[in-house]
Design a protein around this motif. Structure first.
Motif, PDB file in Angstrom:
ATOM      1  N   ASN A 158      34.370  55.025 -18.610  1.00  0.00           N
ATOM      2  CA  ASN A 158      35.574  55.409 -17.876  1.00  0.00           C
ATOM      3  C   ASN A 158      35.239  56.061 -16.541  1.00  0.00           C
ATOM      4  OD1 ASN A 158      37.075  54.415 -19.959  1.00  0.00           O
ATOM      5  ND2 ASN A 158      37.709  56.388 -20.752  1.00  0.00           N
ATOM      6  N   LYS A 159      34.166  56.839 -16.549  1.00  0.00           N
ATOM      7  CA  LYS A 159      33.784  57.555 -15.333  1.00  0.00           C
ATOM      8  C   LYS A 159      33.161  56.619 -14.307  1.00  0.00           C
ATOM      9  CE  LYS A 159      30.806  61.277 -13.625  1.00  0.00           C
ATOM     10  NZ  LYS A 159      29.734  62.232 -13.967  1.00  0.00           N
ATOM     11  N   THR A 160      32.318  55.701 -14.771  1.00  0.00           N
ATOM     12  CA  THR A 160      31.554  54.876 -13.837  1.00  0.00           C
ATOM     13  C   THR A 160      32.091  53.470 -13.684  1.00  0.00           C
ATOM     14  OG1 THR A 160      30.027  54.100 -15.567  1.00  0.00           O
ATOM     15  CG2 THR A 160      29.467  56.144 -14.429  1.00  0.00           C
ATOM     16  N   GLY A 161      32.805  52.961 -14.716  1.00  0.00           N
ATOM     17  CA  GLY A 161      33.218  51.566 -14.684  1.00  0.00           C
ATOM     18  C   GLY A 161      34.588  51.351 -14.093  1.00  0.00           C
ATOM     19  N   SER A 162      35.436  52.377 -14.073  1.00  0.00           N
ATOM     20  CA  SER A 162      36.802  52.222 -13.601  1.00  0.00           C
ATOM     21  C   SER A 162      36.997  52.742 -12.180  1.00  0.00           C
ATOM     22  CB  SER A 162      37.758  52.978 -14.531  1.00  0.00           C
ATOM     23  OG  SER A 162      37.618  52.529 -15.849  1.00  0.00           O
ATOM     24  N   HIS A 163      36.083  53.571 -11.727  1.00  0.00           N
ATOM     25  CA  HIS A 163      36.178  54.147 -10.385  1.00  0.00           C
ATOM     26  C   HIS A 163      34.792  54.136  -9.766  1.00  0.00           C
ATOM     27  CE1 HIS A 163      40.097  55.762 -11.621  1.00  0.00           C
ATOM     28  NE2 HIS A 163      39.491  56.141 -12.718  1.00  0.00           N
ATOM     29  N   HIS A 164      34.770  54.223  -8.437  1.00  0.00           N
ATOM     30  CA  HIS A 164      33.482  54.375  -7.768  1.00  0.00           C
ATOM     31  C   HIS A 164      32.906  55.745  -8.123  1.00  0.00           C
ATOM     32  CE1 HIS A 164      30.330  54.441  -4.798  1.00  0.00           C
ATOM     33  NE2 HIS A 164      30.846  55.537  -4.262  1.00  0.00           N
ATOM     34  N   ASP A 165      31.668  55.752  -8.583  1.00  0.00           N
ATOM     35  CA  ASP A 165      31.024  57.009  -8.973  1.00  0.00           C
ATOM     36  C   ASP A 165      29.824  57.236  -8.059  1.00  0.00           C
ATOM     37  OD1 ASP A 165      30.753  59.237 -11.042  1.00  0.00           O
ATOM     38  OD2 ASP A 165      28.759  58.337 -11.108  1.00  0.00           O
ATOM     39  N   GLU A 166      29.931  58.251  -7.209  1.00  0.00           N
ATOM     40  CA  GLU A 166      28.896  58.505  -6.209  1.00  0.00           C
ATOM     41  C   GLU A 166      27.559  58.854  -6.854  1.00  0.00           C
ATOM     42  OE1 GLU A 166      27.838  58.316  -2.256  1.00  0.00           O
ATOM     43  OE2 GLU A 166      29.802  57.945  -3.131  1.00  0.00           O
ATOM     44  N   THR A 167      27.597  59.629  -7.951  1.00  0.00           N
ATOM     45  CA  THR A 167      26.351  60.024  -8.612  1.00  0.00           C
ATOM     46  C   THR A 167      25.597  58.802  -9.125  1.00  0.00           C
ATOM     47  OG1 THR A 167      27.356  62.118  -9.292  1.00  0.00           O
ATOM     48  CG2 THR A 167      25.364  61.425 -10.464  1.00  0.00           C
ATOM     49  N   LEU A 168      26.323  57.904  -9.791  1.00  0.00           N
ATOM     50  CA  LEU A 168      25.688  56.696 -10.320  1.00  0.00           C
ATOM     51  C   LEU A 168      25.167  55.825  -9.177  1.00  0.00           C
ATOM     52  CD1 LEU A 168      25.193  55.064 -12.975  1.00  0.00           C
ATOM     53  CD2 LEU A 168      27.327  53.877 -12.482  1.00  0.00           C
ATOM     54  N   PHE A 169      25.939  55.705  -8.103  1.00  0.00           N
ATOM     55  CA  PHE A 169      25.580  54.839  -6.986  1.00  0.00           C
ATOM     56  C   PHE A 169      24.315  55.337  -6.287  1.00  0.00           C
ATOM     57  CE2 PHE A 169      26.035  52.824  -2.834  1.00  0.00           C
ATOM     58  CZ  PHE A 169      26.467  51.553  -3.185  1.00  0.00           C
ATOM     59  N   GLN A 170      24.173  56.660  -6.179  1.00  0.00           N
ATOM     60  CA  GLN A 170      23.043  57.226  -5.443  1.00  0.00           C
ATOM     61  C   GLN A 170      21.861  57.578  -6.343  1.00  0.00           C
ATOM     62  OE1 GLN A 170      24.513  60.516  -3.119  1.00  0.00           O
ATOM     63  NE2 GLN A 170      25.654  59.204  -1.712  1.00  0.00           N
ATOM     64  N   MET A 171      21.987  57.364  -7.626  1.00  0.00           N
ATOM     65  CA  MET A 171      20.913  57.676  -8.567  1.00  0.00           C
ATOM     66  C   MET A 171      19.656  56.866  -8.234  1.00  0.00           C
ATOM     67  SD  MET A 171      21.269  57.475 -12.734  1.00  0.00           S
ATOM     68  CE  MET A 171      22.648  58.624 -12.773  1.00  0.00           C
TER      69      MET A 171
ATOM     70  N   ASN B 253      28.937  49.234 -18.376  1.00  0.00           N
ATOM     71  CA  ASN B 253      30.118  48.811 -19.132  1.00  0.00           C
ATOM     72  C   ASN B 253      29.816  47.661 -20.085  1.00  0.00           C
ATOM     73  OD1 ASN B 253      32.896  48.801 -19.819  1.00  0.00           O
ATOM     74  ND2 ASN B 253      33.241  47.102 -18.419  1.00  0.00           N
ATOM     75  N   ASN B 254      28.770  46.906 -19.813  1.00  0.00           N
ATOM     76  CA  ASN B 254      28.388  45.783 -20.674  1.00  0.00           C
ATOM     77  C   ASN B 254      28.235  46.223 -22.133  1.00  0.00           C
ATOM     78  OD1 ASN B 254      27.157  43.015 -21.121  1.00  0.00           O
ATOM     79  ND2 ASN B 254      25.443  44.314 -21.696  1.00  0.00           N
ATOM     80  N   TYR B 255      27.636  47.410 -22.354  1.00  0.00           N
ATOM     81  CA  TYR B 255      27.430  47.891 -23.719  1.00  0.00           C
ATOM     82  C   TYR B 255      28.744  48.370 -24.344  1.00  0.00           C
ATOM     83  CZ  TYR B 255      22.481  47.365 -22.893  1.00  0.00           C
ATOM     84  OH  TYR B 255      21.245  46.827 -22.631  1.00  0.00           O
ATOM     85  N   ASN B 256      29.629  48.932 -23.515  1.00  0.00           N
ATOM     86  CA  ASN B 256      30.957  49.304 -24.002  1.00  0.00           C
ATOM     87  C   ASN B 256      31.721  48.061 -24.468  1.00  0.00           C
ATOM     88  OD1 ASN B 256      33.041  51.642 -24.017  1.00  0.00           O
ATOM     89  ND2 ASN B 256      34.137  49.989 -23.023  1.00  0.00           N
TER      90      ASN B 256
END
Length: 495
Positions: A456-469, A337-340
């Protein structure tokens, strides 16, 4: 979107603050008011309802015909009837005799539920926070606290029973629902922004008697952001974290820093941490390397101090990754989100003078004739498929806002989709330079939308894919996001 207030241990605050070097709490006086109110919530249709709508848009159906069409067993007739009743209640279909027909309208993404909660009367500003808390109360009712902000006004019984209190509560509920709507639609978390001329008589916010109110102290966390560099050297900015959104709050910070105890807390936090943070930063990375990398990415593009700070943070994280450090997976969304936020800082400068634009007469005529959407689509017709649907949708909403705007009022726009939508609308009313440039550089808008969607997908909600990447896959994604952000910034700044 709106997190629970963090539970604190109030028994040993002095010891806790002495051990915590990057944050501390100040305590904000409020009056807690129990209420019942209409809360806006996300509305999602079931697969059956969505299918019914599609079928009923083609032709009229009876329930038995729908049963046959959907190949449902007889036992499901009551389920189908319940779905039909729900669609009727939501005003998405109409019934004529025994036949059902879908209305020619978009499905609303939100609905209202009558709920219970508590509101907070801000004893510093003398108004209600635009927030309703619906869970257990986990803050202090102690009367003497470390770093306690002084109040200016209490919620007295006379004020509480006055009509002015009711109006302020209704306005706060209205604005809170508008903030939630914005989050549901665009994933944008915003602070309270007053909505002009809210129609309070149509808003229900029922309070209990004054005997049920309680005075309390809301814990506001002050923390340090990352260490940044500028021409004068180093500095460590402090921020306030909103207990309502769990994100940085410029509003709360500005209130706290103008209070004696708040100012003292901020100064203490910065002074006790700056030396150690500078030593740590300079020892592991070095001032020149961060600035050089940002400069290389910008390729001569001039940016504001705010944008520079976001880009420095991005480079710091990537340098640490290159040196073998693996960051906490819980921070991954924030780094994305920093870049957004960097792009948002650029966009806010570009649209600042356009917030009070007046809609032309032919837009107002089209709005009255219910053809405004077609007019907006015609404006950007030449952009073809390069204009993301979400930005076009926001253009239509903002155009309606402009028509209702009174002289001197400012548009309520938040987030990068809104900012781009307003830029294109203003472009139509001014010199069309942006549409021309976006057509010439057709790759920019898809990158812009991809970055917003990722946020929106990763910064506003917990995103399992990003977390487990895996770390390597995540840093590859972060590097790609960085490159896209630099390219967009260069485009926006006219390079």
């Amino acid at each position: 979107m709106l997190t629970n207030i963090v539970e604190l241990s109030f028994s040993s605050k002095k010891n806790r603050q002495a051990k915590t070097t990057d944050s501390l709490y100040v305590y904000y006086p409020v009056t807690v008011v129990p209420v019942k109110y209409w809360s806006v919530e996300q509305q999602q249709l079931s697969i059956i309802s969505e299918t019914i709508l599609k079928l009923c848009k083609i032709k009229q159906y009876r329930i038995d015909e729908l049963m046959t069409k959907l190949q449902l067993p007889p036992a499901w007739k009551s389920i189908l009837a319940a779905e039909m009743d729900d669609l009727l209640l939501k005003n998405l279909i109409v019934k004529q005799h025994d036949y059902f027909e879908a209305k020619d309208k978009e499905v609303d993404s939100t609905s209202y539920e009558y709920k219970e909660g508590v509101m907070f009367f801000d004893e510093v500003r003398g108004q209600f926070f635009e927030y309703v808390h619906e869970d257990e109360l986990l803050f202090s009712y102690e009367q003497t606290l470390d770093l306690q902000i002084d109040g200016n006004t209490e919620c007295t019984k006379a004020y509480y029973e006055d009509v002015k209190c009711d109006e302020q509560m209704k306005r706060a509920v209205y604005n809170y629902n508008e903030i939630k709507k914005k989050f549901f639609e665009d994933g944008a978390v915003i602070e309270e922004v007053p909505v002009e001329n809210a129609i309070t008589k149509e808003i229900r916010a029922e309070k209990k008697s004054f005997a049920f109110t309680k005075r309390a102290y809301l814990p506001i966390r002050l923390k340090l952001e990352q260490l940044f560099y500028d021409e004068q050297g180093t500095y460590t900015p402090a921020i306030a974290i909103s207990p309502f959104t769990n994100e940085k709050s410029a509003l709360l910070y500005s209130i706290i820093e103008n209070q004696d105890q708040g100012k003292l807390a901020i100064e203490w936090l910065i002074e006790t941490n700056q030396a150690s943070l500078e030593q740590e930063m300079m020892g592991s990375i070095g001032q020149v390397s961060i600035l050089d990398r940002v400069e290389a990415g910008l390729q001569g593009t001039t940016v504001s101090q705010a944008v520079l700070e976001y880009l420095q943070l991005g480079e710091k994280v990537l340098i640490e990754a290159e040196q073998g450090e693996r960051h906490n997976p819980a921070l991954r969304a924030a780094y994305i989100n920093n870049y957004n936020l960097a792009i948002e800082a650029v966009m806010q400068e570009l649209i600042e003078t356009k917030r009070t634009l007046q809609a032309p007469r032919h837009w107002k005529q089209a709005y009255e004739q219910k053809t405004l959407d077609k007019v907006i689509e015609t404006i950007v017709y030449s952009m073809g498929h390069t204009l993301p649907a979400a930005i076009l949708r926001n253009m239509k909403k903002i155009a309606q806002q402009m028509i209702k705007l009174e002289q001197g009022q400012s548009l309520h726009v938040y987030g990068n989709r809104d900012f781009m939508a307003l830029l294109l609308l203003a472009d139509e009313l001014e010199q069309r330079q942006w549409q021309k440039r976006l057509i010439e550089q057709a790759h920019v808008l898809p990158m812009y939308e991809q970055l917003v969607e990722l946020r929106n997908k990763t910064g506003s909600h917990h995103d399992e894919t990003l977390f487990q990447m895996s770390p390597s896959a995540y840093y590859e994604l972060l590097q790609k996001t960085k490159q896209q952000a630099y390219a967009i910034i260069q485009f926006l700044e006219g390079k």
